[in-house]
Design a protein around this motif. Structure first.
Motif, PDB file in Angstrom:
ATOM      1  N   ARG A 428      52.136  18.521  40.945  1.00 27.73           N
ATOM      2  CA  ARG A 428      51.761  19.290  39.952  1.00 27.73           C
ATOM      3  C   ARG A 428      49.803  18.501  39.992  1.00 27.73           C
ATOM      4  O   ARG A 428      48.827  19.694  39.230  1.00 27.73           O
ATOM      5  N   SER A 429      49.416  17.953  40.839  1.00 32.47           N
ATOM      6  CA  SER A 429      48.107  17.922  40.116  1.00 32.47           C
ATOM      7  C   SER A 429      47.684  17.761  41.461  1.00 32.47           C
ATOM      8  O   SER A 429      48.061  17.683  42.611  1.00 32.47           O
ATOM      9  N   PRO A 430      46.185  17.931  42.016  1.00 29.03           N
ATOM     10  CA  PRO A 430      45.456  18.592  42.514  1.00 29.03           C
ATOM     11  C   PRO A 430      45.528  18.009  43.416  1.00 29.03           C
ATOM     12  O   PRO A 430      45.759  16.098  43.734  1.00 29.03           O
ATOM     13  N   PRO A 431      46.185  18.162  45.235  1.00 27.02           N
ATOM     14  CA  PRO A 431      46.006  17.143  46.311  1.00 27.02           C
ATOM     15  C   PRO A 431      44.296  16.103  46.756  1.00 27.02           C
ATOM     16  O   PRO A 431      43.622  17.004  45.714  1.00 27.02           O
ATOM     17  N   THR A 432      44.816  15.022  46.732  1.00 23.72           N
ATOM     18  CA  THR A 432      43.551  15.001  47.197  1.00 23.72           C
ATOM     19  C   THR A 432      42.597  14.204  48.687  1.00 23.72           C
ATOM     20  O   THR A 432      44.001  13.531  49.273  1.00 23.72           O
ATOM     21  N   PRO A 433      41.843  15.766  49.473  1.00 21.33           N
ATOM     22  CA  PRO A 433      41.520  15.408  50.464  1.00 21.33           C
ATOM     23  C   PRO A 433      40.712  13.993  50.809  1.00 21.33           C
ATOM     24  O   PRO A 433      40.295  13.388  50.162  1.00 21.33           O
ATOM     25  N   GLY A 434      40.606  14.138  52.176  1.00 24.57           N
ATOM     26  CA  GLY A 434      40.145  12.260  52.492  1.00 24.57           C
ATOM     27  C   GLY A 434      40.390  12.013  54.047  1.00 24.57           C
ATOM     28  O   GLY A 434      41.367  12.955  54.582  1.00 24.57           O
ATOM     29  N   TYR A 435      40.347  11.471  54.949  1.00 23.57           N
ATOM     30  CA  TYR A 435      40.256  11.461  56.673  1.00 23.57           C
ATOM     31  C   TYR A 435      41.657   9.760  56.168  1.00 23.57           C
ATOM     32  O   TYR A 435      40.614   8.255  56.309  1.00 23.57           O
ATOM     33  N   PHE A 436      43.304   9.989  56.785  1.00 25.48           N
ATOM     34  CA  PHE A 436      43.368   8.925  57.208  1.00 25.48           C
ATOM     35  C   PHE A 436      43.893   8.708  58.763  1.00 25.48           C
ATOM     36  O   PHE A 436      43.891   7.468  58.819  1.00 25.48           O
ATOM     37  N   THR A 437      43.959  10.346  59.298  1.00 27.78           N
ATOM     38  CA  THR A 437      44.600   9.741  60.671  1.00 27.78           C
ATOM     39  C   THR A 437      43.187   9.928  61.669  1.00 27.78           C
ATOM     40  O   THR A 437      42.067  10.049  61.301  1.00 27.78           O
ATOM     41  N   ASP A 438      42.979   9.980  62.941  1.00 24.93           N
ATOM     42  CA  ASP A 438      42.257   9.190  63.414  1.00 24.93           C
ATOM     43  C   ASP A 438      41.427  11.497  63.818  1.00 24.93           C
ATOM     44  O   ASP A 438      40.469  10.628  65.048  1.00 24.93           O
ATOM     45  N   ASP A 439      41.881  11.675  63.893  1.00 28.91           N
ATOM     46  CA  ASP A 439      41.887  13.485  64.751  1.00 28.91           C
ATOM     47  C   ASP A 439      40.241  13.378  63.446  1.00 28.91           C
ATOM     48  O   ASP A 439      39.864  15.164  64.293  1.00 28.91           O
ATOM     49  N   GLN A 440      40.529  12.978  62.255  1.00 31.89           N
ATOM     50  CA  GLN A 440      38.803  13.559  62.345  1.00 31.89           C
ATOM     51  C   GLN A 440      39.514  15.459  61.603  1.00 31.89           C
ATOM     52  O   GLN A 440      38.323  16.777  60.914  1.00 31.89           O
ATOM     53  N   THR A 441      40.650  15.354  61.207  1.00 29.74           N
ATOM     54  CA  THR A 441      40.651  15.794  60.151  1.00 29.74           C
ATOM     55  C   THR A 441      41.160  15.963  59.162  1.00 29.74           C
ATOM     56  O   THR A 441      41.544  15.130  58.576  1.00 29.74           O
ATOM     57  N   LEU A 442      41.027  16.811  57.749  1.00 32.14           N
ATOM     58  CA  LEU A 442      41.348  16.617  56.470  1.00 32.14           C
ATOM     59  C   LEU A 442      41.958  16.380  56.718  1.00 32.14           C
ATOM     60  O   LEU A 442      43.216  17.164  56.819  1.00 32.14           O
ATOM     61  N   ASP A 443      42.805  15.356  55.669  1.00 34.34           N
ATOM     62  CA  ASP A 443      44.166  14.838  55.373  1.00 34.34           C
ATOM     63  C   ASP A 443      44.136  14.890  53.860  1.00 34.34           C
ATOM     64  O   ASP A 443      42.965  15.107  52.916  1.00 34.34           O
ATOM     65  N   PHE A 444      45.648  14.592  53.353  1.00 32.60           N
ATOM     66  CA  PHE A 444      45.596  15.268  51.794  1.00 32.60           C
ATOM     67  C   PHE A 444      46.767  14.016  51.469  1.00 32.60           C
ATOM     68  O   PHE A 444      47.280  13.808  51.111  1.00 32.60           O
ATOM     69  N   LEU A 445      46.299  13.216  49.673  1.00 33.57           N
ATOM     70  CA  LEU A 445      46.824  11.833  49.042  1.00 33.57           C
ATOM     71  C   LEU A 445      47.561  13.587  47.865  1.00 33.57           C
ATOM     72  O   LEU A 445      46.665  14.187  47.474  1.00 33.57           O
ATOM     73  N   LEU A 446      49.013  13.445  47.681  1.00 39.15           N
ATOM     74  CA  LEU A 446      49.688  13.517  47.575  1.00 39.15           C
ATOM     75  C   LEU A 446      50.305  13.010  46.008  1.00 39.15           C
ATOM     76  O   LEU A 446      51.383  12.069  47.017  1.00 39.15           O
ATOM     77  N   GLN A 447      50.430  12.987  45.086  1.00 34.61           N
ATOM     78  CA  GLN A 447      51.165  12.824  43.702  1.00 34.61           C
ATOM     79  C   GLN A 447      52.659  13.850  43.279  1.00 34.61           C
ATOM     80  O   GLN A 447      52.228  14.272  42.277  1.00 34.61           O
ATOM     81  N   ILE A 448      53.881  13.530  43.236  1.00 37.18           N
ATOM     82  CA  ILE A 448      54.595  13.827  42.876  1.00 37.18           C
ATOM     83  C   ILE A 448      55.192  13.202  42.150  1.00 37.18           C
ATOM     84  O   ILE A 448      56.250  12.174  42.371  1.00 37.18           O
ATOM     85  N   GLN A 449      56.309  13.531  41.000  1.00 38.26           N
ATOM     86  CA  GLN A 449      56.845  13.128  39.834  1.00 38.26           C
ATOM     87  C   GLN A 449      58.077  13.121  40.565  1.00 38.26           C
ATOM     88  O   GLN A 449      58.940  13.772  41.155  1.00 38.26           O
ATOM     89  N   ASP A 450      58.838  11.693  40.558  1.00 34.42           N
ATOM     90  CA  ASP A 450      60.020  11.416  41.122  1.00 34.42           C
ATOM     91  C   ASP A 450      61.205  10.347  40.636  1.00 34.42           C
ATOM     92  O   ASP A 450      61.345   9.837  40.176  1.00 34.42           O
TER      93      ASP A 450
END
Length: 625
Positions: A428-450
């Protein structure tokens, strides 16, 4: 005589001072001294007093000459037996001493002047303000209601530190001009210490605050655009807080502003970027686009209407510029459609021509027009909940990140084809972009109701769509915002809120908090230590908005939160704005070990790593609605 000289070397023949007679032994001793003197003169003074060119003393002709030669001459020999310098040598030595004295004086004078200038610069020229711990908290009193929490960061006073702008409803008893809607307050707080720089009254609750430079150039002033929940659209001078212009609500007819204002290229060629707002009819499902001049706030033409039946939440509008330079406006109700800015401009101006910058088309987008050549282009239509634009790694354009009821989809911006699709529920909440891996491609932190009171955080690889990190934590706060900050080594730290974490058994997916649900903690995740979370801060209130800014001078990042305290019957919730320095918080934070790692990470090793972190501005810009 010669024999007497030989004997004198044994100390014989001393002349008595009481006798005036001649003593041959003493004369011989004097002759021996004469020979030594001649040798010294040959070594030190050259050939003098009639000595031969070969340096040998001539044989004396008489005893008188010997006696005369034994008398030292002051002009030739000093009292120590060394030859004196000539008069010219003395003059040269005096001149050399004078030059040395002048050089020393000039050096000391220059050194003194330099020290005075350094002290003047240190005490008279103001140094850039150092943010030190950059931690403060400001209580703004009671909030009189309101469902929205706009928050923006911008440097309004030119001190190099971003300041905090927010709006809140003052009182439900107040009324706006011409209506019964509650009044609101627009406040700017100093990024240094949280003091109020300026404030301005608003006729209605603000939906969004966006600060930017509408006029290109380094001397352009910062303008803050404030969009209301009803009919208000105003531009404020970010430095003084004075209103520059306000859109006349009569131009919206019976419509209501449905979304924040969108910034466009310069359409009327007055040197200032222009705007577009989307209004929705109050009694009919009509969407109306209105072009607005960024300089005066007046409409650029008439409203342009589209008859679209809305069945879900509104998406957009957002502006998208392709690699070829074509400009499209994205919007929809539960789906995503696009309309060329050229088509809106032509209808608003009621003419067939448009500026050359708007005549560019994107062939791959134009192929998606309906069979009847409708102005609307179908982009995506499968239960869209949220649309974000993220920078593409392989071209100078953006990709479309779409959150749906079924999961997450990344569309290529060039041809609108899926890059990857991730199936999941509860996002439900917007994904948060950032660099987590080493390929210099934007990754995304997700928050999911569980489940009840639980949420699952996961990081999705932006290149493949696969999950590379996940963790479950207790959290009763609804839709808690997550943010990220980029470091100098092109990595990102991710920040999110959860309740207190406690150790869990390796075989259990459930983590039980040891604290009451009212206390929430701010956690930081660094990709270099995926098995560790850093507990940076905590609060008992509800975090409604957060932003991350960068202090370029000190290579630091600061985290700003907008929090409302618990409200009771008859007592409105208190509004608190806080600022936290991330570099300082990293060194003071507590380590929460999620799982055992090999080799085990020590506290000292972690602190040394964290002390070297430097934050920089993000090389990407993400917009979403």
């Amino acid at each position: 005589m010669r024999d007497g000289r030989t004997k004198s070397s044994f100390g014989l023949g001393k002349k008595s001072p009481d006798l005036g007679e001649y003593d041959p032994l003493t004369q011989a001793d004097s002759d021996e001294s004469e020979d030594d003197l001649v040798l010294n003169l040959q070594k030190n003074g050259g050939v003098k007093n009639g000595k031969s060119p070969l340096g040998e003393a001539p044989e004396p002709d008489s005893d008188a000459e010997v006696a005369e030669a034994a008398k030292p001459h002051l002009s030739e020999v000093t009292t120590e037996g060394y030859p004196s310098e000539p008069l010219g040598g003395l003059e040269q030595k005096a001149a050399s001493s004078l030059v040395s004295y002048v050089r020393t004086s000039v050096f000391l004078l220059t050194l003194g002047i330099s020290m005075i200038l350094v002290l003047l610069c240190a005490f008279l020229i103001p140094c850039p303000p150092r943010d030190l711990h950059s931690t403060w908290s400001r209580h703004l009193g009671s909030q009189g209601g309101g469902d929205l929490s706009p928050l923006e960061l911008a440097d309004v006073n030119g001190d190099g530190l971003r300041d905090v702008l927010l709006s809140f409803v003052m009182s439900r008893n107040g009324s706006a001009v011409g209506g019964s809607r509650p009044a609101a307050n627009l406040v700017c707080l100093s990024g240094m210490n949280g003091s109020t720089l300026w404030s301005s009254l608003l006729p209605e609750e603000a939906r969004d605050i966006t600060c930017l430079e509408l006029m290109p150039g380094s001397l352009a002033e910062t303008i803050c655009l404030v969009t209301g929940t009803h009919k208000m659209l105003s531009a404020f001078n970010a430095t003084s807080g004075k209103a520059i212009w306000t859109l006349n609500p009569n131009y919206l007819s019976n419509g209501t502003l449905a979304a924040p204002v969108v910034v466009l290229p310069d359409l009327d060629e007055d040197g200032v970027r222009d705007l577009v707002v989307l209004a929705i009819g109050e009694l009919q499902p009509d969407l109306c686009f209105l072009l607005v001049s960024g300089r005066t706030g007046s409409p650029v033409g008439r409203p342009v209407k589209y008859n679209i039946v809305g069945v879900r939440n509104l998406i957009g509008p957002q502006v998208y510029i392709t690699t070829n330079g074509a400009v499209y406006i994205l919007f929809g109700f539960g789906n995503i459609q696009a309309v060329a800015l050229r088509d809106i401009f032509v209808q608003a101006q009621n003419r067939d021509s448009s500026p050359p910058s708007l005549q560019i088309e994107e062939p791959e987008w134009e192929k998606r027009r309906s069979i009847n050549l409708s102005e609307l282009i179908d982009v995506y239509s499968d239960g869209v909940e949220l649309l974000q634009m993220v920078k593409a790694p392989d071209c100078n354009c953006s990709n479309l990140l779409i959150t749906t009821r079924q999961g997450l989809v990344l569309l290529r911006g060039q041809n609108l084809t899926p890059y990857w699709t991730l199936r999941l529920q509860g996002l439900r909440s917007p994904p948060t972009p950032g660099y987590f891996t080493d390929d210099q491609t934007l990754d995304f932190l997700l928050q999911i109701q569980d489940g009840v009171g639980m949420k699952k955080m996961m990081v999705v690889d932006g290149d493949s769509g696969s999950v590379v990190w996940s963790y479950r934590a207790p959290c009763h706060m609804k839709e808690t915002p997550a943010t990220s900050a980029v470091t100098s080594d092109r990595k990102s730290v991710f920040l999110f809120w959860a309740e207190g974490l406690s150790a869990a058994s390796p075989n259990s997916d459930i983590i039980l908090g040891t604290e009451p649900p009212s206390l929430h903690h701010l956690y930081l995740l660094h990709p270099a230590f995926p098995s560790i979370l850093l507990d940076l801060a905590n609060t008992t209130g509800t975090v409604t908005a957060s932003e991350v800014g960068i202090n370029d001078l000190w290579k630091d990042a600061f985290y700003v939160t907008r929090t409302t305290g618990p409200s009771s019957k008859g007592h409105p919730a208190a509004l608190v704005v806080s600022k936290l320095s991330l570099r300082w918080a990293l060194m003071e934070g507590q380590m929460a070990q999620l799982q055992e790692s090999t080799p085990k990470i020590g506290r000292g090793e972690l602190r040394r790593f964290l002390s070297r972190i430097k934050f920089v501005e993000a090389p990407y810009e993400v917009s979403g609605c």
